[in-house]
Design a protein around this motif. Structure first.
Motif, short mmCIF file in Angstrom:
data_model
loop_
_atom_site.label_atom_id
_atom_site.label_comp_id
_atom_site.label_asym_id
_atom_site.label_seq_id
_atom_site.Cartn_x
_atom_site.Cartn_y
_atom_site.Cartn_z
N ASP A 85 0.88 -1.17 0.00
CA ASP A 85 0.00 0.00 0.00
C ASP A 85 0.91 1.22 0.00
N PHE A 86 1.04 1.84 -1.17
CA PHE A 86 2.03 2.90 -1.37
C PHE A 86 1.41 4.29 -1.29
N GLU A 87 0.17 4.38 -0.84
CA GLU A 87 -0.53 5.66 -0.68
C GLU A 87 -0.38 6.51 -1.95
N GLY A 88 0.29 7.66 -1.85
CA GLY A 88 0.50 8.52 -3.02
C GLY A 88 1.88 8.40 -3.60
N ALA A 89 2.56 7.29 -3.31
CA ALA A 89 3.93 7.02 -3.79
C ALA A 89 4.94 8.04 -3.27
N TYR A 90 4.57 8.73 -2.19
CA TYR A 90 5.48 9.66 -1.53
C TYR A 90 5.99 10.75 -2.47
N SER A 91 5.19 11.14 -3.43
CA SER A 91 5.60 12.21 -4.33
C SER A 91 4.39 12.79 -5.04
N LYS A 92 4.45 14.09 -5.32
CA LYS A 92 3.41 14.73 -6.11
C LYS A 92 3.78 14.81 -7.58
N ASP A 93 5.08 14.80 -7.89
CA ASP A 93 5.48 14.93 -9.29
C ASP A 93 5.77 13.56 -9.90
N VAL A 94 5.60 13.47 -11.20
CA VAL A 94 5.68 12.17 -11.88
C VAL A 94 7.09 11.59 -11.84
N LEU A 95 8.11 12.41 -11.87
CA LEU A 95 9.47 11.88 -11.83
C LEU A 95 9.74 11.23 -10.48
N GLY A 96 9.25 11.85 -9.41
CA GLY A 96 9.42 11.28 -8.08
C GLY A 96 8.65 9.98 -7.92
N ILE A 97 7.47 9.92 -8.51
CA ILE A 97 6.67 8.70 -8.45
C ILE A 97 7.40 7.55 -9.13
N ALA A 98 7.88 7.78 -10.35
CA ALA A 98 8.58 6.73 -11.09
C ALA A 98 9.81 6.25 -10.34
N SER A 99 10.54 7.19 -9.75
CA SER A 99 11.74 6.84 -9.00
C SER A 99 11.41 6.03 -7.76
N ASN A 100 10.37 6.44 -7.03
CA ASN A 100 10.01 5.74 -5.80
C ASN A 100 9.45 4.35 -6.08
N VAL A 101 8.76 4.20 -7.20
CA VAL A 101 8.29 2.87 -7.59
C VAL A 101 9.46 1.93 -7.85
N GLN A 102 10.48 2.43 -8.53
CA GLN A 102 11.66 1.60 -8.79
C GLN A 102 12.34 1.22 -7.48
N ARG A 103 12.43 2.15 -6.55
CA ARG A 103 13.02 1.85 -5.24
C ARG A 103 12.21 0.79 -4.51
N ALA A 104 10.89 0.92 -4.56
CA ALA A 104 10.03 -0.05 -3.88
C ALA A 104 10.17 -1.43 -4.49
N LEU A 105 10.27 -1.50 -5.81
CA LEU A 105 10.39 -2.80 -6.47
C LEU A 105 11.70 -3.49 -6.12
N GLU A 106 12.70 -2.73 -5.74
CA GLU A 106 13.97 -3.33 -5.31
C GLU A 106 13.81 -4.16 -4.05
N THR A 107 12.73 -3.94 -3.28
CA THR A 107 12.49 -4.73 -2.06
C THR A 107 11.92 -6.11 -2.40
N GLY A 108 11.42 -6.26 -3.63
CA GLY A 108 10.83 -7.54 -4.02
C GLY A 108 9.33 -7.55 -4.12
#
Length: 257
Positions: A85-108
């Motif tokens: 459950d990533f809420e708002g992906a901890y970012s309002k801008d699209v670049l931050g969202i894409a980056s945070n998704v990649q970081r989250a996927l690194e956890t598995g």
């Protein structure tokens, strides 16, 4: 990576209209193990219980690093697909969202809940803005090489009392479902929706598997399945039940029960 991709594919395959996957939401590796041992086919966190279990309020008050560390331990503890459950992906801008998704996927993890409420407010992003945000999530997932399941959530119904839910609200939700589909969403989450006719219409109106949360007053599992629901989750309910049980047991112990 190959195992993560396989789990992502397996997780997506669990979402079947009329035969919903049950996600009994957890908050840490211990609760994940208990739900796994109960026979779960997949594991999903809930943002509120995860935050509250660590002394924070819901709404991205739990630091991103702490949220990722926690879900990483969950992934390690259970050999099942895990959705965050990533809420708002901890970012309002699209670049931050894409980056945070990649970081989250690194956890598995292999899936996300992603809401259209503007975190910290009572407002929703407009459809076009949120569709761009969903697209950014998909871009981040593609860049990571993982076909993540993006469960696009609308808070239209959660923010209003069930007796005020209207056809106009449902029309708005259906429009959002279509926009999020076009942006790359994998599923559509309508927490708070309880009316059977509205749930059926929503399920019929979108190609996306629909997620309904089992809050008090929501139709039972068999009924939701008959309406075409593909995913049933429990949000903060398990955590609140556990806290109630713990408090009652503590009272008995502390007061000579």
């Amino acid at each position: 990576m190959s195992n993560q991709i396989t789990q992502a594919e397996n997780f997506a395959a669990l979402h079947k209209k009329g035969d919903p996957v049950i996600l009994y939401n957890i908050w840490d590796s211990g609760s994940a193990g208990a739900v796994r041992d109960a026979g779960a086919k997949a594991i999903a966190t809930g943002s509120a219980p995860v935050a509250m279990a660590q002394g924070f309020g819901d709404g991205q008050n739990l630091p991103l690093e702490a949220a990722l560390d926690n879900v990483g331990r969950i992934v390690t503890a259970v050999d099942l697909p895990v959705s965050l459950d990533f809420e708002g992906a901890y970012s309002k801008d699209v670049l931050g969202i894409a980056s945070n998704v990649q970081r989250a996927l690194e956890t598995g993890v292999v899936g996300f809940n992603f809401e259209d409420q503007i975190v910290g407010t009572s407002d929703l992003y407009d459809i076009e803005t949120q569709a761009a945000r969903v697209a950014a999530m998909r871009e981040g997932s593609d860049a990571a090489g993982v076909p993540a399941f993006i469960n696009a959530r609308t808070d239209i119904f959660l923010k209003a009392k069930p007796e005020t839910h209207s056809d106009a609200m449902l029309d708005d939700a259906i429009a959002r479902a279509q926009a999020y589909t076009d942006a790359g969403a994998s599923g559509f989450f309508a927490p708070g929706l309880k009316d059977e006719a509205m749930i059926a219409r929503l399920c019929e109106s979108t190609e996306l598997p629909v997620n309904i949360i089992a809050l008090p007053g929501t139709p039972d599992t068999a009924t939701l399945a008959s309406l075409g629901v593909a995913r049933i989750s429990y949000g903060p309910v398990p955590y609140r039940l556990m806290l109630g049980w713990l408090q009652e047991q503590a009272k008995q112990a502390l007061h000579g029960g």
